[in-house]
Design an enzyme around this catalytic site. Sequence first.
Site, PDB file in Angstrom:
ATOM      1  N   SER A   8       0.782  -1.248   0.000  1.00 17.30           N
ATOM      2  CA  SER A   8       0.000   0.000   0.000  1.00 17.30           C
ATOM      3  C   SER A   8       0.807   1.288   0.000  1.00 17.30           C
ATOM      4  O   SER A   8       0.217   2.361  -0.123  1.00 17.30           O
ATOM      5  CB  SER A   8      -0.964   0.014   1.193  1.00 17.30           C
ATOM      6  OG  SER A   8      -2.084  -0.797   0.919  1.00 17.30           O
ATOM      7  N   LYS A  21       0.176   3.785  -2.750  1.00 19.03           N
ATOM      8  CA  LYS A  21      -0.851   4.828  -2.712  1.00 19.03           C
ATOM      9  C   LYS A  21      -0.255   6.239  -2.630  1.00 19.03           C
ATOM     10  O   LYS A  21      -0.956   7.219  -2.920  1.00 19.03           O
ATOM     11  CB  LYS A  21      -1.807   4.583  -1.552  1.00 19.03           C
ATOM     12  CG  LYS A  21      -2.654   3.315  -1.710  1.00 19.03           C
ATOM     13  CD  LYS A  21      -3.611   3.126  -0.549  1.00 19.03           C
ATOM     14  CE  LYS A  21      -4.589   1.988  -0.804  1.00 19.03           C
ATOM     15  NZ  LYS A  21      -4.043   0.672  -0.399  1.00 19.03           N
ATOM     16  N   SER A  45      -5.940   3.806   4.097  1.00 18.58           N
ATOM     17  CA  SER A  45      -5.427   2.924   3.043  1.00 18.58           C
ATOM     18  C   SER A  45      -6.567   2.219   2.312  1.00 18.58           C
ATOM     19  O   SER A  45      -6.471   1.050   1.929  1.00 18.58           O
ATOM     20  CB  SER A  45      -4.466   1.886   3.632  1.00 18.58           C
ATOM     21  OG  SER A  45      -3.640   1.341   2.630  1.00 18.58           O
TER      22      SER A  45
END
Length: 480
Positions: free
Chosen positions: A67, A70, A125
């Site tokens: 993640s 991102k 997230s």
Amino acid sequence: MRNKSRKIYSMLFLLLFLWGVLWEAESVYAANWGSVELTAEEAVLMDADTGAVLFEKNAEEKGYPASITKVLTALVVLEHTSPDEQVSFSHDAVYNVDRGSSNAQIEAGDVLTVNDCLHALLLKSANEAANALAEHVAGSREAFAEMMNEKAKELGCTGSHFQNPSGLFSEEQYTTAKDMGLIAIAAFHNEEFMKIEKDLRYTLSGLQRLPEGNILYMEHKMMLPESRFYDSRVVAGKTGYTRDSGNTLLTLAKEGDRRLVTVVLKDKSPYHYSDTSAMLNLGFQETEKQSLEDAEGFLEKIRAELVEKGTLTEETKLHFSSKVMLTLPKGETQEGISYLLLEEEAEKKEISAAEAKASDSGMPDAKDSALPHIVFLLDGRKVGEANLYREQNIRVMLSEASPKTKAAFFAVTISGFTIMIAIAVFLFGGGALYGAKNFADERKRRKKWKDRRKKRLEEMKISEEEFRILLEKRKKEKKN
């Protein structure tokens, strides 16, 4: 006699041995870069202001970002949207995610602002937010992934490929610690990104599943005062985890006037936090920023090299675009500093200039901007970077300009002379009489204004000096 000879030979042997040791030590001398032991398989510590790599461990090895992807997603979104734009969540955006993966309880049909979505993306997230933002910006996740790869390339990433905006595992979604470090530096320099990261909690309103609102909390524990991993230097960051990638962590930290970024890949919890802390301690405590001491000397060497290559003419002066800063081990001299000319960066500038130039714009040729990017090295390690610009005299500028530019220049020059002559005629001809008349009229107006002001002050029963003091007082009150 034999004993004396033996002593002499022994002394000579010892001197030769010592000389060899000293020569070898000098030949392999390197700057005293600090080091730390990490659990992470791949890691990097970089200076966000100089681009210097202060520590690395397998930093160019392929890894899976999870993640922390991102962060790049957010940079692309911020570049192509405004915060108040409305984002509609499709069924595909909400449900085309791994079961049990991070989400913000957003349902298909919900409509949120870009700002809402970016908070869900970076704090919680939320994978559905990543998908919806991708569809909003590019029409599809696949098209958005292409934009991500273009952005990564623009930032200097060479070992990465992105296939989705969320970071969910895919064999075709990979990166390196160093590439993620470059992305982290770009995020540190993005004001909107940093503004979002300041919010440790944020409420999403208007959700179908949670009409009362959903409170999102920052998941990077080094930013949370109540956490045992809290570090006051950490100002932004992103966590990541999948079974295949392990724990990943991207961290931005600030102390005084220094800004550092760290990235760890293939780490284990909670060591991704202790590894990050160890690297930050190394960076802040054992390195320092120094201004480039012999800037003029380096410029002259670079200029001579570019003249020899035909990039510059002999008459052209060269300058760094700003003060050059290096990051070095504390107390380290700049004796071993060298530099590299990155011609690829110059080619990018040349292509951009050529694309931006209209066919009939009359602007100078694109090669005018094709100056290399300079990277400064110590022991083969990047410690700083700089851009160049050229200072040209009119003769050089005209020799490199297009015919339309030359024509425009001479037209402006002739027009300038014509205007100067007209002004001279005006001032020293009949215009002088007109100017004298205006001057006399202006004196009359000023006298009339002073008389009126004097009368007004007399009516108020205050002196000129008291009036000035009152004015100053009011000015100060307005400023405060």
